[in-house]
Design a protein around this motif. Sequence first.
Motif, short mmCIF file in Angstrom:
data_model
loop_
_atom_site.label_atom_id
_atom_site.label_comp_id
_atom_site.label_asym_id
_atom_site.label_seq_id
_atom_site.Cartn_x
_atom_site.Cartn_y
_atom_site.Cartn_z
N UNK A 174 0.78 -1.25 0.00
CA UNK A 174 0.00 0.00 0.00
C UNK A 174 0.80 1.29 0.00
N UNK A 175 2.03 1.28 0.52
CA UNK A 175 2.74 2.55 0.75
C UNK A 175 2.90 3.35 -0.54
N UNK A 176 2.71 4.64 -0.43
CA UNK A 176 3.01 5.57 -1.52
C UNK A 176 1.93 5.69 -2.58
N UNK A 177 0.83 4.97 -2.44
CA UNK A 177 -0.22 5.06 -3.48
C UNK A 177 -1.56 5.45 -2.88
N UNK A 178 -2.10 6.55 -3.39
CA UNK A 178 -3.47 6.93 -3.02
C UNK A 178 -4.31 6.84 -4.27
N UNK A 179 -5.38 6.06 -4.19
CA UNK A 179 -6.21 5.87 -5.39
C UNK A 179 -6.84 7.19 -5.82
N UNK A 180 -6.92 7.40 -7.13
CA UNK A 180 -7.62 8.56 -7.67
C UNK A 180 -9.12 8.30 -7.68
N UNK A 181 -9.92 9.22 -8.27
CA UNK A 181 -11.39 9.08 -8.28
C UNK A 181 -11.86 7.79 -8.96
N UNK A 182 -11.03 7.21 -9.84
CA UNK A 182 -11.42 5.98 -10.53
C UNK A 182 -11.30 4.78 -9.62
N UNK A 183 -10.60 4.92 -8.50
CA UNK A 183 -10.42 3.81 -7.57
C UNK A 183 -9.56 2.69 -8.11
N UNK A 184 -8.66 3.01 -9.03
CA UNK A 184 -7.82 1.99 -9.67
C UNK A 184 -7.02 1.20 -8.64
N UNK A 185 -7.24 -0.11 -8.59
CA UNK A 185 -6.54 -0.95 -7.61
C UNK A 185 -5.05 -1.06 -7.94
N UNK A 186 -4.75 -1.33 -9.21
CA UNK A 186 -3.33 -1.40 -9.61
C UNK A 186 -2.84 0.03 -9.82
N UNK A 187 -1.59 0.28 -9.46
CA UNK A 187 -1.01 1.62 -9.68
C UNK A 187 -0.96 1.85 -11.20
N UNK A 188 -1.55 2.96 -11.69
CA UNK A 188 -1.53 3.20 -13.15
C UNK A 188 -0.12 3.50 -13.66
N UNK A 189 0.11 3.16 -14.93
CA UNK A 189 1.38 3.54 -15.57
C UNK A 189 1.17 4.87 -16.27
N UNK A 190 1.89 5.88 -15.84
CA UNK A 190 1.85 7.18 -16.51
C UNK A 190 2.97 7.19 -17.55
N UNK A 191 2.65 6.63 -18.72
CA UNK A 191 3.66 6.50 -19.78
C UNK A 191 3.65 7.79 -20.58
N UNK A 192 4.29 8.81 -20.04
CA UNK A 192 4.30 10.12 -20.68
C UNK A 192 5.66 10.77 -20.54
N UNK A 193 6.00 11.62 -21.48
CA UNK A 193 7.26 12.35 -21.40
C UNK A 193 7.11 13.62 -20.59
N UNK A 194 5.96 14.31 -20.77
CA UNK A 194 5.83 15.65 -20.17
C UNK A 194 4.42 15.88 -19.64
N UNK A 195 4.21 17.01 -19.00
CA UNK A 195 2.96 17.34 -18.30
C UNK A 195 2.58 18.79 -18.64
N UNK A 196 1.31 19.00 -18.90
CA UNK A 196 0.87 20.35 -19.28
C UNK A 196 0.74 21.23 -18.04
N UNK A 197 1.24 22.46 -18.13
CA UNK A 197 1.09 23.42 -17.03
C UNK A 197 -0.26 24.13 -17.19
N UNK A 198 -0.84 24.57 -16.05
CA UNK A 198 -2.13 25.27 -16.12
C UNK A 198 -1.96 26.61 -16.84
N UNK A 199 -0.87 27.31 -16.49
CA UNK A 199 -0.58 28.60 -17.10
C UNK A 199 0.89 28.92 -16.82
N UNK A 200 1.36 30.08 -17.24
CA UNK A 200 2.79 30.40 -17.08
C UNK A 200 3.18 30.54 -15.60
#
Length: 421
Positions: free
Chosen positions: A9-35
């Motif tokens: 369990x350590x280090x994982x808090x489920x998101x609103x989807x309640x995903x039991x397995x830790x999701x893979x965030x297979x991404x290079x980058x992340x969008x910023x809200x604004x500058x």
Amino acid sequence: MELQTKALHAGYEKGPEGTMAVPIYQTTAYEFRDTEHAANLFALKELGYIYTRLNNPTTDVFEKRFAELEGGEAALATSSGMSAIFFAIANSAEAGDNIICARQLYGGSLTQTAHTLKRFGIEARFFDVHAPEQIEALVDDKTKVIFFESLTNPSIDVADIEAITKIANKYGILTVVDNTVATPVLCRPFEFGADISVHSASKYTTGQGLAIGGVLVERKGLLEKLKANPRYAHFNEPDNSYHGLVYVDVPLPPFTLRARLSLLRDIGAVVSPFNSWLFIQGIETFTLRMREHSKNALLLSEFLESHPKVKKVNYPGLKSNSNYENAQKYFDGGACSGLLSFEVDSLEEATKIVDATELYSLVVNIGDSKSIITHPASTTHQQLSPSELIACGAPAGLIRISCGLESIIDLIADIKRALEA
Ligand code: PLP
């Protein structure tokens, strides 16, 4: 929380989807809200994701979970065990400095410290892991790290962690422990005074030989040791490469923070999110597997010790072994992981036995759920002379086994057949 619960369990808090397995965030980058959001992230005024070379939500879970298991404050995942070791040293030392290393190290760590770091201007000085009293004569005001393995590969010795960290603390020097073979399941070096631990996650972490990766863990309260310590001016003075950041003034674990912001940023030896996900799957069964590896290895060692063709068995769980006392002190319940070696009369005999096994795979790796057999004198140590082989603890007749999770009945039957073929 108990270790096995943390492993799940350590280090994982489920998101609103309640995903039991830790999701893979297979991404290079992340969008910023604004500058403003982007600027705040870069200035550490707000914590968040920028680019996967620096951090990633899947890798975050792996890092937090591993730090919890080790009893540390924070962790940094890397692309391999070798890069975790490099980051631990490069985060402490620079050209003109020296590090003190146990002689009994994994081969790659020996070449990294003795040869590659030398070319970067960092000198490695060596001590015998059985003689921590040799360390003091090697210390000077340029010494930045004392580096050793808790359970050594391939010599299978157990370090007296407390004796080493006591000397390091007398001089305010950082200790870095490679805890790969022991794993946090069996040994937690921070409980005995160590500062940083490093691991090859490529071994027991997945437990199935699935992926290369590494992790560096920082103990709780390391800030106090670094703050105003003249050996570590780079933690106490503004970092010009990060707009004047002073690492000990930031309310975040300073060692992993600097390793991430400076070294991971510039050297880029980052783990892939997919590999972090594989490590997380492995960790779920980490505690269960390490107990079974240890149980199998002890039973196999006892069998080998009783066989007339075997001259000597090296396994710290055996009462006859010179590391037995340290193993009882430093390893939970005296369980000593899956690595053992044994010696027969000659190189010819050893190669005959290795070739006659069927269940053991001839592979230069350790920490797989499938048992592995290696003959150092004809593979990893083949360039050494007979006397050099003896000096480094790998005589010509030595066979190393990484004991897997097969039934012990089959493991003993196969090695018995090979010994008697
Ligand atoms: N440390 C130890 C004790 C090892 O056994 C190994 C690899 O065998 C390493 C570090 C290096 O790890 P990696 O192969 O993940 O770079």
